[in-house]
Design a protein around this motif. Structure first.
Motif, short mmCIF file in Angstrom:
data_model
loop_
_atom_site.label_atom_id
_atom_site.label_comp_id
_atom_site.label_asym_id
_atom_site.label_seq_id
_atom_site.Cartn_x
_atom_site.Cartn_y
_atom_site.Cartn_z
N TYR A 89 0.82 -1.21 0.00
CA TYR A 89 0.00 0.00 0.00
C TYR A 89 0.86 1.26 0.00
CZ TYR A 89 -3.42 -3.52 1.15
OH TYR A 89 -4.21 -4.63 1.11
N HIS A 91 3.05 2.14 2.27
CA HIS A 91 3.39 2.65 3.60
C HIS A 91 4.86 2.38 3.86
CE1 HIS A 91 -0.79 3.38 5.32
NE2 HIS A 91 -1.02 2.88 4.13
N THR A 96 5.26 9.55 5.96
CA THR A 96 3.81 9.37 5.91
C THR A 96 3.24 8.90 7.25
OG1 THR A 96 4.16 7.17 4.99
CG2 THR A 96 3.76 8.96 3.43
N MET A 100 0.38 10.95 9.18
CA MET A 100 -0.94 10.43 9.56
C MET A 100 -1.23 10.63 11.03
SD MET A 100 -1.62 7.18 7.05
CE MET A 100 -0.03 6.37 7.19
N GLN A 103 -2.30 14.24 11.13
CA GLN A 103 -3.67 14.40 10.61
C GLN A 103 -4.70 14.02 11.67
OE1 GLN A 103 -3.64 16.14 7.78
NE2 GLN A 103 -4.18 14.67 6.19
N VAL A 151 5.31 17.85 1.80
CA VAL A 151 5.87 16.52 1.51
C VAL A 151 4.80 15.45 1.73
CG1 VAL A 151 7.59 14.81 2.23
CG2 VAL A 151 8.24 17.23 1.99
N ALA A 152 4.21 15.46 2.91
CA ALA A 152 3.10 14.55 3.22
C ALA A 152 2.18 15.33 4.14
CB ALA A 152 3.60 13.27 3.88
N ASP A 153 1.02 15.67 3.67
CA ASP A 153 0.12 16.58 4.41
C ASP A 153 -0.05 16.09 5.85
OD1 ASP A 153 -0.30 16.60 1.57
OD2 ASP A 153 -2.07 17.85 1.87
N TYR B 65 -5.13 9.60 7.24
CA TYR B 65 -4.66 9.52 5.85
C TYR B 65 -3.63 10.61 5.64
CZ TYR B 65 -7.31 13.75 4.96
OH TYR B 65 -7.76 15.05 5.01
N THR B 66 -2.89 10.51 4.57
CA THR B 66 -2.05 11.62 4.13
C THR B 66 -1.91 11.55 2.62
OG1 THR B 66 0.02 12.83 4.49
CG2 THR B 66 0.18 10.43 4.39
N ILE B 67 -1.51 12.68 2.05
CA ILE B 67 -1.21 12.73 0.62
C ILE B 67 0.32 12.79 0.51
CG2 ILE B 67 -1.60 13.93 -1.56
CD1 ILE B 67 -4.17 12.98 -0.14
N ALA B 68 0.91 11.78 -0.12
CA ALA B 68 2.36 11.77 -0.28
C ALA B 68 2.70 12.56 -1.54
CB ALA B 68 2.88 10.34 -0.37
N LEU B 84 -2.21 7.64 1.27
CA LEU B 84 -2.08 6.50 2.17
C LEU B 84 -3.16 6.62 3.22
CD1 LEU B 84 1.05 7.54 1.44
CD2 LEU B 84 1.57 5.53 2.79
N ALA B 85 -3.70 5.50 3.64
CA ALA B 85 -4.78 5.55 4.61
C ALA B 85 -4.60 4.47 5.68
CB ALA B 85 -6.12 5.33 3.90
#
Lengths: 337, 143
Positions: A89, A91, A96, A100, A103, A151-153, B65-68, B84-85
């Motif tokens: 996936y 990861h 990331t 996450m 987030q 880069v990764a929200d 989740y994030t946006i890479a 990615l989640a």
């Protein structure tokens, strides 16, 4: 950096402590792989350094190795059991996973990008008073951080640590050791370590980190509280790592980290000195030695030899370490003799 | 560059095999009822080794989740941007995944999701992705 470099660093640490090689009777090296060696690592290092020890171990706690002695994250290749459910996936790596967590935090408690950027900016200010820092001579503004590439929200480039080459060493001794050192002694008053998961995906609550248990134990052992600390040297692979560590170590309540950042000056001149050497974000992250920079800065500050960035009150320090994606956590409470 | 293909082990094979048949099975502890993900040979709650592969619906909510913006591997560069989640299945356990057919602006933590069986190669190797529960497409599309 190779064993030659490690020997040079060991020599510096010994000279600084007022000890000689023959005084050493234990050895802790970090990482399951250590430079050229991948097996029998302690023996390889002991032989190379020329020491005879009655205790030796390899510490594999990534960024918290320094605290546990005194990297990595998601597995990037198949083999580890959890990797089978990460890799298909995408990861992979660290960015990331931390993103996450951020987030989830934002969803739960809200998120202030400018407040988060202040961590990077104030630490960069500290680096301007540290000639050893990689980003010495390169100040930074909140606008610079907010304008840097996403880069990764919600994590931006300037909130993410930069890997560099380097190494570090420190020596731990009994308090009554006979030595030829005029420097102020630094005492480990409390320590704690806590591991739970490898991937935050499997955390019961990914916004509550294992720093909480590690710090609670370290503070209880020391008889001191977060409010007693003159400085916080907090592992900073990402700005979110610092935010969660501040909350979970008890410097502010859960969910109040953003307000805490807005209310305090985190520079060496400020009311809450944080990562006074610049942190790894501005000092540089030299592999698993990265976390040692926090420990070494705490020692330098407590001794009063931190130069231009020397704190006026410098008797107590909180130091944290983080390995993986908030996976392997450690905390120390240090005081000056 | 190709995306990495799942590499089942003796322990996890039933999970990946079931996905090829558009079914989701997860080991469950016979003794205490705990759902075990990722699959293991023991129950990490009570240590029993009496586990049964049990079918679930795949109904889930988005945990995070994030946006890479920089792909985590070249094989994930398309479709852009990579997401990615982490999803929480209705049974209460978490799983790593990615979302299909959901625009980044529409992603919300807590949103209801349903499974998407994503066939990634000519042998039928299948990944378990998720999409918005109220979306009517997404199944078996290329991701």
């Amino acid at each position: 950096m190779g064993l030659r470099g490690e020997a040079a660093i060991a020599g510096q640490a010994l000279a600084d402590a007022g000890l000689v090689l023959q005084d050493l009777d234990g050895l802790a090296v970090n990482g399951a792989h250590f430079n050229e060696a991948s097996a029998f690592v302690p023996a390889v290092v002991a032989e190379y350094l020329g020491i005879k020890v009655s205790f030796a171990e390899v510490v594999d706690l990534g960024g918290t190795s320094a605290v546990a002695m005194g990297y990595g994250a998601h597995s990037n290749s198949y083999g580890a059991p959890e990797a089978e459910f990460d890799i298909p996936y995408g990861h992979l790596g660290q960015n990331t996973g931390y993103a996450m967590i951020a987030q989830q935090y934002a969803h739960r408690y809200g998120y202030d990008p400018a407040a988060m950027a202040r961590i990077a900016v104030d630490q960069r200010s500290n680096a301007q008073a540290n000639p050893q820092a990689l980003f010495h001579g390169h100040p930074l503004t909140v606008d610079d951080v907010l304008a840097s590439k996403m880069v990764a929200d919600p994590l931006r480039l300037l909130e993410i640590v930069m890997p560099v080459a380097g190494g570090a060493a420190f020596i731990v001794a009994a308090s009554d050791i006979d030595r030829n050192c005029l420097q102020r002694s630094v005492t480990i008053r409390g320590c704690g370590e806590q591991l739970d998961f490898k991937s935050p995906s499997y955390a019961r609550d990914m916004t509550v980190t294992q720093i909480a248990a590690a710090a609670r134990r370290a503070f209880a052992m020391s008889g001191l509280n977060p409010a007693d600390m003159h400085m916080a040297q907090i592992y900073d692979c990402y700005t979110i790592t610092v935010l969660l560590s501040l909350e979970d170590a008890g410097f502010c309540a859960k969910g109040e980290g953003m307000a805490f950042l807005r209310e305090h000056d985190l520079t060496w001149r400020g009311d809450f000195p944080l990562n006074t050497h610049g942190g790894q974000l501005s000092f540089g992250q030299s592999g698993t030695a990265g976390g040692m920079s926090q420990l070494i800065e705490a020692v330098a500050q407590i001794r009063g030899c931190a130069g231009e960035r020397q704190l006026r009150k410098h008797d107590t320090a909180f130091v944290s370490g983080t390995g993986g994606v908030m996976s392997e956590q450690g905390a120390l409470v240090l005081t000056g003799a | 560059m190709q995306q990495p293909v799942p590499r089942p082990t003796a322990i996890s094979k039933p999970f990946w095999d079931a996905l090829r048949e558009r079914r989701i099975v997860v080991p469950r502890c016979d003794r205490c009822g705990w759902w075990i993900f990722y699959p293991r040979r023991h129950c990490p709650r009570c240590c029993s080794e009496r586990l049964t592969w049990t079918a679930i619906s795949g109904q889930a909510t988005l945990c995070s989740y994030t946006i890479a913006r920089i792909p985590t591997l070249a094989g994930f560069a398309q479709p852009a941007p990579q997401n990615l989640a982490i999803v929480t299945l209705a049974e209460g356990f978490n799983m790593n995944s990615a979302l299909a057919g959901v625009e980044p602006e529409a992603m919300r933590i807590g949103m209801e999701l349903r499974p998407v069986f994503n066939v990634i190669d000519h042998t039928g190797a299948t990944r378990l992705l998720f999409t918005a529960a109220d979306s009517c497409d997404g199944d078996n599309s290329r991701h």
